[in-house]
Design an enzyme around this catalytic site. Structure first.
Site, short mmCIF file in Angstrom:
data_model
loop_
_atom_site.label_atom_id
_atom_site.label_comp_id
_atom_site.label_asym_id
_atom_site.label_seq_id
_atom_site.Cartn_x
_atom_site.Cartn_y
_atom_site.Cartn_z
N SER A 246 0.84 -1.20 0.00
CA SER A 246 0.00 0.00 0.00
C SER A 246 0.88 1.25 0.00
O SER A 246 1.74 1.40 -0.87
CB SER A 246 -0.96 -0.04 1.19
OG SER A 246 -2.00 0.88 1.04
N HIS B 119 -7.80 -5.10 -2.10
CA HIS B 119 -6.57 -4.64 -1.47
C HIS B 119 -5.99 -5.71 -0.54
O HIS B 119 -4.77 -5.94 -0.54
CB HIS B 119 -6.86 -3.36 -0.68
CG HIS B 119 -5.64 -2.56 -0.35
ND1 HIS B 119 -4.71 -2.17 -1.29
CD2 HIS B 119 -5.19 -2.05 0.86
CE1 HIS B 119 -3.75 -1.46 -0.70
NE2 HIS B 119 -4.02 -1.38 0.59
#
Length: 249
Positions: free
Chosen positions: A111, A223
């Site tokens: 991320s 994600h």
């Protein structure tokens, strides 16, 4: 994880006492190491002992900075500003540990940590390889796609139209020519936190500058990969890392 020891570490970065987590396999060295660049900010996206233990179980020493201002560390997280020095300093520390093979230190950025890992791949001499998993590569794009983060970004970085230089400085796609090692990009095609466009832009920038890279897209993944998919890609990632050969000095 059985066979892995966990430690809390305090180290110096630009004179600040920064906190980190360290996972060490219970085996004889020297071992390869993974410098783990976490995502998020402060209490969001914190380093999870379970994850770094899981990674260490593959026979890697894993060092995971919390970044300045987190977990009781001094200073203030600047979301890819001076706090990137926390990663650079961690790398220099890793090279001195007797259990670590200094020629086999790689980067892992998840991320927001993708930015941090890529900056280290530009700055730190001797990095073997870098893995960017669901990683941010263009902060301008983050501002566009994450309406919920705009207030935080304006507070820490500024507005992308008024502080354009600060956003460019935090966007590795604009300086990909300085990356010194092979890059593995892993991204879910349905990632709503960090859109897959980040992966495409990074791949395009690396290709433009003839940098070695691979792009692995996980179809339908978001994600946070589901456990089975996460395990499968983690295993493939380590197979890729283990194929990387240190370059002669």
């Amino acid at each position: 994880m059985e066979g892995v020891s966990l430690f809390r570490v305090t180290y110096l970065s630009q004179g600040l006492r920064v906190k980190a987590a360290l996972a060490v396999p219970d085996q004889a060295g020297p071992m390869p190491a993974l410098l783990y660049c976490r995502g998020g900010l402060n209490n969001v996206g914190k380093v999870r002992p379970e994850r770094i233990s899981q990674l260490a179980a593959f026979g890697y020493i894993v060092f995971a900075p919390h970044y300045r201002g987190s977990e009781g560390g001094e200073g203030r997280d600047e979301f890819g500003g001076n706090d990137r020095q926390d990663v650079f300093s961690a790398y220099e520390l890793l090279r001195t540990l007797p259990q670590v093979d200094p020629q086999r230190i790689s980067l892992y950025g998840f991320s927001r940590g993708g930015m941090m890992a890529l900056f280290a791949a530009m700055q730190c001499e001797g990095i073997l390889a870098a893995v960017v998993w669901g990683g941010v590569s263009d902060l301008f794009l983050t501002y566009e796609e994450r309406v919920d983060l705009r207030r935080m970004l304006r507070r820490i970085v500024g507005h992308p139209r008024k502080q354009e230089a600060a956003y460019r400085e935090r966007s590795p796609v604009f300086t990909a020519d300085r990356i010194r090692c092979p890059v593995l990009i892993i991204h879910g095609t349905e990632d709503q936190n960090v859109g897959v466009e980040h992966a495409y832009r990074l791949a395009n920038a690396l290709q433009l500058h003839d940098k070695p890279y691979e792009l692995w897209l996980a179809e339908g993944a978001t994600h946070l990969f589901l456990p089975e998919l996460n395990e499968a890609y983690t295993r493939r990632m380590f197979e890729w890392l283990n194929r990387q050969v240190p370059q002669p000095v």
